[in-house]
Design a protein around this motif. Structure first.
Motif, mmCIF file in Angstrom:
data_model
loop_
_atom_site.group_PDB
_atom_site.id
_atom_site.type_symbol
_atom_site.label_atom_id
_atom_site.label_comp_id
_atom_site.label_asym_id
_atom_site.label_seq_id
_atom_site.Cartn_x
_atom_site.Cartn_y
_atom_site.Cartn_z
ATOM 1 N N ALA A 210 0.826 -1.213 0.000
ATOM 2 C CA ALA A 210 0.000 0.000 0.000
ATOM 3 C C ALA A 210 0.859 1.262 0.000
ATOM 4 C CB ALA A 210 -0.931 -0.011 1.205
ATOM 5 N N ALA A 211 1.969 1.229 0.749
ATOM 6 C CA ALA A 211 2.844 2.399 0.816
ATOM 7 C C ALA A 211 3.463 2.689 -0.554
ATOM 8 C CB ALA A 211 3.937 2.181 1.856
ATOM 9 N N PHE A 212 3.858 1.627 -1.269
ATOM 10 C CA PHE A 212 4.435 1.801 -2.598
ATOM 11 C C PHE A 212 3.391 2.350 -3.568
ATOM 12 C CE2 PHE A 212 5.066 0.019 -6.868
ATOM 13 C CZ PHE A 212 6.273 0.596 -7.191
ATOM 14 N N GLN A 213 2.183 1.820 -3.498
ATOM 15 C CA GLN A 213 1.125 2.294 -4.378
ATOM 16 C C GLN A 213 0.801 3.763 -4.115
ATOM 17 O OE1 GLN A 213 -2.297 -0.271 -4.631
ATOM 18 N NE2 GLN A 213 -1.052 -2.126 -4.652
ATOM 19 N N ASN A 217 1.000 6.898 -6.678
ATOM 20 C CA ASN A 217 -0.089 7.858 -6.874
ATOM 21 C C ASN A 217 0.415 9.295 -6.792
ATOM 22 O OD1 ASN A 217 -1.982 5.836 -7.175
ATOM 23 N ND2 ASN A 217 -2.603 5.853 -5.031
ATOM 24 N N LYS A 218 1.251 9.573 -5.808
ATOM 25 C CA LYS A 218 1.780 10.927 -5.631
ATOM 26 C C LYS A 218 2.664 11.315 -6.809
ATOM 27 C CE LYS A 218 1.655 11.043 -0.573
ATOM 28 N NZ LYS A 218 2.462 11.115 0.681
ATOM 29 N N SER A 222 1.986 14.292 -9.676
ATOM 30 C CA SER A 222 2.971 15.353 -9.924
ATOM 31 C C SER A 222 3.270 15.528 -11.410
ATOM 32 C CB SER A 222 4.277 15.051 -9.180
ATOM 33 O OG SER A 222 4.981 13.978 -9.799
ATOM 34 N N LEU A 223 2.895 14.531 -12.230
ATOM 35 C CA LEU A 223 3.193 14.607 -13.664
ATOM 36 C C LEU A 223 2.211 15.472 -14.438
ATOM 37 C CD1 LEU A 223 4.176 10.915 -14.516
ATOM 38 C CD2 LEU A 223 5.695 12.888 -14.312
ATOM 39 N N LYS A 224 1.081 15.801 -13.822
ATOM 40 C CA LYS A 224 0.086 16.606 -14.520
ATOM 41 C C LYS A 224 0.689 17.960 -14.904
ATOM 42 C CE LYS A 224 -4.077 14.516 -12.591
ATOM 43 N NZ LYS A 224 -5.332 14.741 -11.830
#
Length: 273
Positions: A210-213, A217-218, A222-224
């Motif tokens: 979950a921490a990796f996922q 997500n973060k 940030s790529l937007k």
């Protein structure tokens, strides 16, 4: 790290290999990152084997080939602009992973062409490009070399890669002693920190804890608005709606629909209605 040179790769009809041309692009350079035109790809699936030479000759005389032709991609065409975050979705066996492997030049199309405008970094299958007998540190440089980066360029990226993967204490251990989760973190970190123009990801959010996922997500958030082009294959329509500004639905080797992520997500969900 910014690259002034852009690699334009063309894979065309009846190709046995790809021809790579390196060009210096000016400010008015082509706006597309990937252009796929009329892609066709099939695989041969064995149906029966001849027990001997006599049976083989008998099958040949009867016109029995011993295999069936499975068409995986059937006249697929699309264009992805620079800076787009595109989701590719479809049911298992629809042809989306084969498409990514063609874009990454792992497979070649039987017909059609692909143009790649920029440096491409694929994250398609865990373990590809890794040597379990080498250390984590050595595998970082090995992967960098396979992606076309020099040792000096990888020196500049190394600390960022290790910090993102959170594997500082383990980089001098052999990769065969890493857990699968540690390997995922290292491979994903190399892919996103290698600073390629185009990033290809196949189901990366379906692996890891979950921490990796959450870290994925973060990063995607940030790529937007960034200049990097991202192609994400996923079965998660939540990810399509959250991260993508365009999506493509592939069904039975053809593009069923493309465009707005919400429209494509609903079309995908409607496949089971």
């Amino acid at each position: 790290m910014s690259k002034s040179r852009k690699k334009v790769t063309k894979c065309s009809t009846n190709n046995i290999h790809c021809m790579d041309n390196v060009h210096t692009k000016s400010s008015d350079s082509t706006e597309f990152a990937i252009k796929a035109s009329h892609l066709h790809k099939s695989f041969r699936l064995p149906t029966e084997r001849a027990a001997g030479l006599k049976q083989a000759i008998f099958n040949w005389l009867k016109g029995v080939k011993g295999y069936t032709e499975q068409k995986v991609l059937d006249d697929v065409s699309f264009e992805i602009k620079k800076g787009e975050f595109v989701g590719i979705v479809g049911r298992n066996g629809s042809g989306k992973s084969t498409l990514l492997k063609i874009l990454a030049q792992i497979y070649y199309p039987e017909q059609g062409s692909v143009e790649i405008n920029g440096t491409l970094v694929p994250f398609i299958e865990l373990g590809v490009g890794f040597n379990p007998e080498l250390t984590g540190r050595e595998n970082v440089y090995l992967n960098g070399a396979l992606l076309g980066f020099s040792h000096k360029e990888m020196d500049a990226m190394y600390e960022e890669i290790v910090q993102f993967a959170e594997l500082e204490p383990f980089m001098d251990a052999k990769l065969k002693n890493y857990s699968s989760g540690m390997q995922v973190r290292l491979a994903f970190s190399i892919a996103i920190r290698a600073k390629g123009d185009i990033l290809i990801l196949d189901e990366v959010l379906a692996v890891g804890d979950a921490a990796f996922q959450e870290k994925c997500n973060k990063y995607f958030s940030s790529l937007k608005g960034s200049k990097q082009t991202v192609i994400l294959v996923t079965h998660s329509m939540d990810n399509v709606r959250q991260f993508c500004n365009r999506a493509i639905l592939i069904e039975k080797g053809k593009i069923a629909t493309e465009g707005n992520p919400e429209t494509v997500a609903k079309a995908y969900e409607g496949l089971w209605d």
